[in-house]
Design a protein around this motif. Sequence first.
Motif, mmCIF file in Angstrom:
data_model
loop_
_atom_site.group_PDB
_atom_site.id
_atom_site.type_symbol
_atom_site.label_atom_id
_atom_site.label_comp_id
_atom_site.label_asym_id
_atom_site.label_seq_id
_atom_site.Cartn_x
_atom_site.Cartn_y
_atom_site.Cartn_z
ATOM 1 N N ALA A 1 0.926 -1.319 0.096
ATOM 2 C CA ALA A 1 -0.002 0.129 0.001
ATOM 3 C C ALA A 1 0.883 1.183 0.056
ATOM 4 C CB ALA A 1 -0.877 -0.114 1.175
ATOM 5 N N SER A 2 2.055 1.253 0.756
ATOM 6 C CA SER A 2 2.878 2.499 0.858
ATOM 7 C C SER A 2 3.581 2.575 -0.539
ATOM 8 C CB SER A 2 3.838 2.423 2.209
ATOM 9 O OG SER A 2 4.520 1.222 1.821
ATOM 10 N N ASN B 1 2.709 1.611 -3.397
ATOM 11 C CA ASN B 1 1.898 2.033 -4.574
ATOM 12 C C ASN B 1 0.800 3.235 -4.116
ATOM 13 O OD1 ASN B 1 2.682 0.082 -6.601
ATOM 14 N ND2 ASN B 1 2.032 -1.641 -4.982
ATOM 15 N N PHE B 2 1.243 4.168 -3.124
ATOM 16 C CA PHE B 2 0.294 4.879 -2.816
ATOM 17 C C PHE B 2 -0.050 6.000 -3.720
ATOM 18 C CE2 PHE B 2 -0.676 9.163 -0.770
ATOM 19 C CZ PHE B 2 -1.753 8.942 -0.218
ATOM 20 N N ASP B 3 1.030 6.534 -4.526
ATOM 21 C CA ASP B 3 0.846 7.239 -5.681
ATOM 22 C C ASP B 3 -0.163 6.938 -6.677
ATOM 23 O OD1 ASP B 3 2.778 8.977 -4.417
ATOM 24 O OD2 ASP B 3 4.641 8.111 -5.780
ATOM 25 N N ARG B 4 -0.164 5.673 -6.972
ATOM 26 C CA ARG B 4 -0.833 5.117 -8.084
ATOM 27 C C ARG B 4 -2.272 4.736 -7.544
ATOM 28 N NH1 ARG B 4 1.026 0.052 -11.234
ATOM 29 N NH2 ARG B 4 0.313 -0.650 -9.231
ATOM 30 N N LEU B 5 -2.449 3.984 -6.363
ATOM 31 C CA LEU B 5 -3.624 3.593 -5.826
ATOM 32 C C LEU B 5 -4.208 4.564 -4.792
ATOM 33 C CD1 LEU B 5 -2.628 -0.122 -5.645
ATOM 34 C CD2 LEU B 5 -3.841 1.088 -7.304
ATOM 35 N N GLY B 6 -3.490 5.222 -4.027
ATOM 36 C CA GLY B 6 -4.048 6.239 -2.972
ATOM 37 C C GLY B 6 -4.660 5.329 -1.841
ATOM 38 N N LEU B 7 -4.049 4.081 -1.643
ATOM 39 C CA LEU B 7 -4.427 3.383 -0.414
ATOM 40 C C LEU B 7 -3.617 3.586 0.811
ATOM 41 C CD1 LEU B 7 -4.406 -0.213 -2.275
ATOM 42 C CD2 LEU B 7 -6.360 1.227 -1.638
#
Length: 118
Positions: A68-69, A71-77
Amino acid sequence: MRSALVILSFLAMLASGFWAYRENYATKVALREAQRLGADIGRLQEAIAVQRAEWAYLNRPDRLAELASANFDRLGLLSMLPEQFAETRQLPEPAADPLANGLDGVAIVSAEDEDLLP
């Protein structure tokens, strides 16, 4: 008369022998099929156990937090925190069920009113 009885007995013996042979063969085929199905079930149960183990491995909280951290930029999770969960007493009361007291509040549409429906 006696020869007819002997011939009928001999034919009955042949028929019962043929029937017994056929039943024996069918039983052996059924047993082989049951053993094959048992082996298939065992292999499938083992595959399910492997899939469950892989699922548990892939769903580790630390691994999911890293993903999650990363891919935060892409997914916002965001990671879930214990403070994000509510207690039961904090939840709102459910809305009243209109059908709880029978058909009060329910519109009944007749065949003549079908052209009024959207």
